[in-house]
Each structure stands twice: as C-alpha cells, then as structure tokens.
Design a protein around this motif. Structure first.
Motif, mmCIF file in Angstrom:
data_model
loop_
_atom_site.group_PDB
_atom_site.id
_atom_site.type_symbol
_atom_site.label_atom_id
_atom_site.label_comp_id
_atom_site.label_asym_id
_atom_site.label_seq_id
_atom_site.Cartn_x
_atom_site.Cartn_y
_atom_site.Cartn_z
ATOM 1 N N GLN A 22 0.906 -1.173 0.003
ATOM 2 C CA GLN A 22 -0.196 0.184 -0.153
ATOM 3 C C GLN A 22 0.823 1.190 0.112
ATOM 4 O OE1 GLN A 22 -1.028 -2.729 1.957
ATOM 5 N NE2 GLN A 22 -3.053 -2.381 2.702
ATOM 6 N N ASP A 65 -13.162 7.837 5.599
ATOM 7 C CA ASP A 65 -13.101 6.338 5.726
ATOM 8 C C ASP A 65 -14.322 6.048 6.433
ATOM 9 O OD1 ASP A 65 -10.298 4.620 5.415
ATOM 10 O OD2 ASP A 65 -12.006 3.638 6.581
ATOM 11 N N MET A 70 -9.557 3.999 12.108
ATOM 12 C CA MET A 70 -8.682 4.523 11.291
ATOM 13 C C MET A 70 -8.490 5.988 11.359
ATOM 14 S SD MET A 70 -6.935 2.240 9.504
ATOM 15 C CE MET A 70 -7.230 0.296 9.020
ATOM 16 N N ALA A 85 -17.348 8.210 6.397
ATOM 17 C CA ALA A 85 -18.261 7.939 5.231
ATOM 18 C C ALA A 85 -18.175 6.776 4.667
ATOM 19 C CB ALA A 85 -18.047 9.098 4.305
ATOM 20 N N ASP A 86 -19.027 6.046 3.935
ATOM 21 C CA ASP A 86 -19.074 4.919 3.455
ATOM 22 C C ASP A 86 -19.345 4.849 2.002
ATOM 23 O OD1 ASP A 86 -19.660 2.170 2.489
ATOM 24 O OD2 ASP A 86 -20.863 1.513 3.917
ATOM 25 N N TRP A 112 -13.088 -2.117 -2.903
ATOM 26 C CA TRP A 112 -13.861 -2.820 -2.109
ATOM 27 C C TRP A 112 -15.450 -2.310 -2.256
ATOM 28 C CZ3 TRP A 112 -11.836 -7.119 -1.164
ATOM 29 C CH2 TRP A 112 -10.510 -7.110 -0.754
HETATM 30 C C1 LIG Z 1 -6.099 -0.966 2.311
HETATM 31 S S1 LIG Z 1 -6.664 0.567 3.119
HETATM 32 C C2 LIG Z 1 -5.894 1.734 2.647
HETATM 33 C C3 LIG Z 1 -5.755 3.046 3.234
HETATM 34 C C4 LIG Z 1 -5.022 4.223 2.670
HETATM 35 N N1 LIG Z 1 -5.546 4.819 1.498
HETATM 36 C C5 LIG Z 1 -3.519 3.458 2.218
HETATM 37 O O1 LIG Z 1 -3.249 3.923 0.894
HETATM 38 O O2 LIG Z 1 -2.817 3.009 3.049
HETATM 39 C C6 LIG Z 1 -8.322 0.474 2.756
HETATM 40 C C7 LIG Z 1 -9.362 1.676 3.526
HETATM 41 O O3 LIG Z 1 -10.368 1.668 2.694
HETATM 42 C C8 LIG Z 1 -11.236 1.582 3.909
HETATM 43 N N2 LIG Z 1 -12.387 1.204 3.346
HETATM 44 C C9 LIG Z 1 -12.987 -0.041 2.719
HETATM 45 N N3 LIG Z 1 -14.307 -0.044 2.331
HETATM 46 C C10 LIG Z 1 -14.813 1.276 2.691
HETATM 47 C C11 LIG Z 1 -15.927 1.964 2.316
HETATM 48 N N4 LIG Z 1 -17.097 1.229 1.812
HETATM 49 N N5 LIG Z 1 -16.169 3.129 2.598
HETATM 50 C C12 LIG Z 1 -15.072 3.903 3.036
HETATM 51 N N6 LIG Z 1 -13.876 3.400 3.379
HETATM 52 C C13 LIG Z 1 -13.727 1.976 2.962
HETATM 53 C C14 LIG Z 1 -10.820 0.892 5.048
HETATM 54 O O4 LIG Z 1 -11.217 1.353 6.094
HETATM 55 C C15 LIG Z 1 -9.500 1.207 4.766
HETATM 56 O O5 LIG Z 1 -8.971 2.148 5.609
#
Ligand SMILES: C[S@@+](CC[C@H](N)C(=O)[O-])C[C@H]1O[C@@H](n2cnc3c(N)ncnc32)[C@H](O)[C@@H]1O
Length: 230
Positions: A22, A65, A70, A85-86, A112
């Motif tokens: 990442q 997020d 997080m 926010a989702d 996702w």
């Molecule tokens: C692999 S991490 C990446 C975090 C950061 N952007 C990075 O590059 O390291 C994926 C992030 O997406 C968030 N996430 C997954 N599904 C989500 C959703 N439906 N709405 C908002 N955030 C989401 C997770 O909580 C997590 O913090």
C-alpha cells in the motif's frame, strides 16, 4: 495507454510487510500528481498513508473512511478535516457538494466498492481530476487459482472500461511480488494485511491444503493507477 511496471520485494517478513505494498502504491500515485493541489479529498484514507506521503502541505486535506478506528489514528493538523463516510452508501459525497477540491485521491480502497459504476458516477459529479489506485484480480492470482477460488476483485480491463465511462484518465498497471521466508509468514500476511478486505476467503482446511500446494514463495499483487491530468 497501459504501462506495466513490475517490482519485486525480497524476503519481506510478515510484520514489516503489512503496509509495504500500500505504501509503495501511494508513492507511485502521488508521483503522478505534478501540480501540488491545495484542496484534496482522500477517499478510504485509512491511517493516513496518502497524507503522510505528500511532499507538499496542502491548504485543505479532507479525508473520509468508514472505519472510525482508522480516522482516530489519521494525522490531524490545522488543515485536515476527517469524516466517517461509506462509499457503498448512496450520497456519500453529498456533504461535499459545496466544497471545491483540486484533486480527489483514493489509494488501495475502491476495490471494495460494491457498485463501482455508481461510485465513479458520484465522484464524477464533483468535477475534479482524480487519481485512484485500485487492486485488481491479478492480486493473489496464482494463490486463488491453486485454491480454485474465483477472482475476488475486478480485472484491470473492467476497471479501465468503467473509468472511461466517467473520467478522461490515463492508466498504468503496477505489479508487485512480495517474497516470504516461509509459507507461514505469507499466510500470516494475508490474514493481517487487510488486503483480503477483512474477508475470510478460505476455510481452515482449504488454507492447510493451499499451504501444501502453493507453488510460489511470493504473493502477487496487481494495481491499476487511474489518473486524470488537471
Ligand atoms: C487498504 S486500506 C488503504 C488505506 C490508505 N488509503 C492507504 O493507501 O494506505 C483501505 C481503506 O479503505 C477503507 N474502506 C473500505 N471500504 C470502505 C467503504 N465502503 N467506505 C469507506 N472506506 C472504506 C478501509 O477502512 C481502509 O481504511
């Protein structure tokens, strides 16, 4: 145009490797953004990898997020605004209708998205250049094949097609291989890294079989960068 880039990370141990991919992806994505935008929206910000990797200090960094834990560990400065926010909920960007962003970034999160067509559509309404990094079905490819599990993620071609519907973007495919000292370390990584999206994709029995049959000593990752010039 698609540009394929491969890198190999040798002998990663499970602990140090949780975020290694990442973090590399964030760096590659930020390298594409030449103009140091001052008003930024980061979707799926996690613990702040994008913010922490920026080489400039923007006037406003809005990060969203759906995981409160997080956001708790995301850096907080006078220029940051953090929101829960989702992106799988309709209208997740409504509160930003009056904001004027100069770039929307999303790194290692949108794979996702349940309905990426709809999510891209909602993002495009903000009329702001985008930079996305999205994991593709090339991730864990051999592993899933060995376990006879269908791909979990969208293919790069599907992602390119979807992005062309909403954005005038260029695409680059990144491939990484992460080598482990032991199979145990490798599976530990899969469990803890979050790359599996928190899903338990294998039963214990399947996992044991896979540990015996997996032909590689590394895991494969494929990520597509989708970037619009300003
Ligand atoms: C692999 S991490 C990446 C975090 C950061 N952007 C990075 O590059 O390291 C994926 C992030 O997406 C968030 N996430 C997954 N599904 C989500 C959703 N439906 N709405 C908002 N955030 C989401 C997770 O909580 C997590 O913090």
């Amino acid at each position: 145009m698609i540009n394929v880039q491969s890198q190999f990370c040798k002998n990663a141990n499970a602990y140090e490797s949780y975020n290694i991919i990442q973090n590399r992806v964030v760096k590659k994505l930020l390298e594409k953004i030449a103009e140091s935008p001052q008003y930024i929206l980061d979707i799926g910000c996690g613990s702040g990898a994008v913010y922490k990797s920026m080489t400039w200090h923007p006037k406003k960094f809005v990060a969203v997020d759906f995981a409160e834990e997080m956001l708790k560990i995301h850096p907080k400065d006078e220029n940051t605004e953090l929101y829960i926010a989702d992106f799988n909920q309709k209208g997740f960007l409504e509160k930003f209708e009056d904001y004027r962003f100069e770039r929307i970034i999303s790194s290692s999160a949108l794979q996702w998205g349940d309905n990426l067509d709809d999510i891209f559509g909602q993002i495009s309404l903000l009329n702001t250049p985008i930079s996305f990094a999205i994991f593709t079905s090339g991730t864990f490819k051999t592993l899933l094949k060995t376990a006879s599990i269908p791909p979990l993620l969208r293919s790069k071609d599907t992602l390119i097609e979807l992005s062309q519907k909403y954005f005038d973007a260029e695409h680059e495919v990144l491939k990484y291989s992460l080598e482990f000292a032991s199979v145990r370390d490798m599976f530990q990584y899969m469990k803890k890294s979050g790359v599996g999206g928190g899903r338990n994709i294998l039963s214990v029995k399947q996992m044991r079989e896979l540990m015996n049959n997996y032909p590689l000593n590394y895991l494969e990752f494929e990520i597509i960068l989708i970037h619009e010039k300003s």
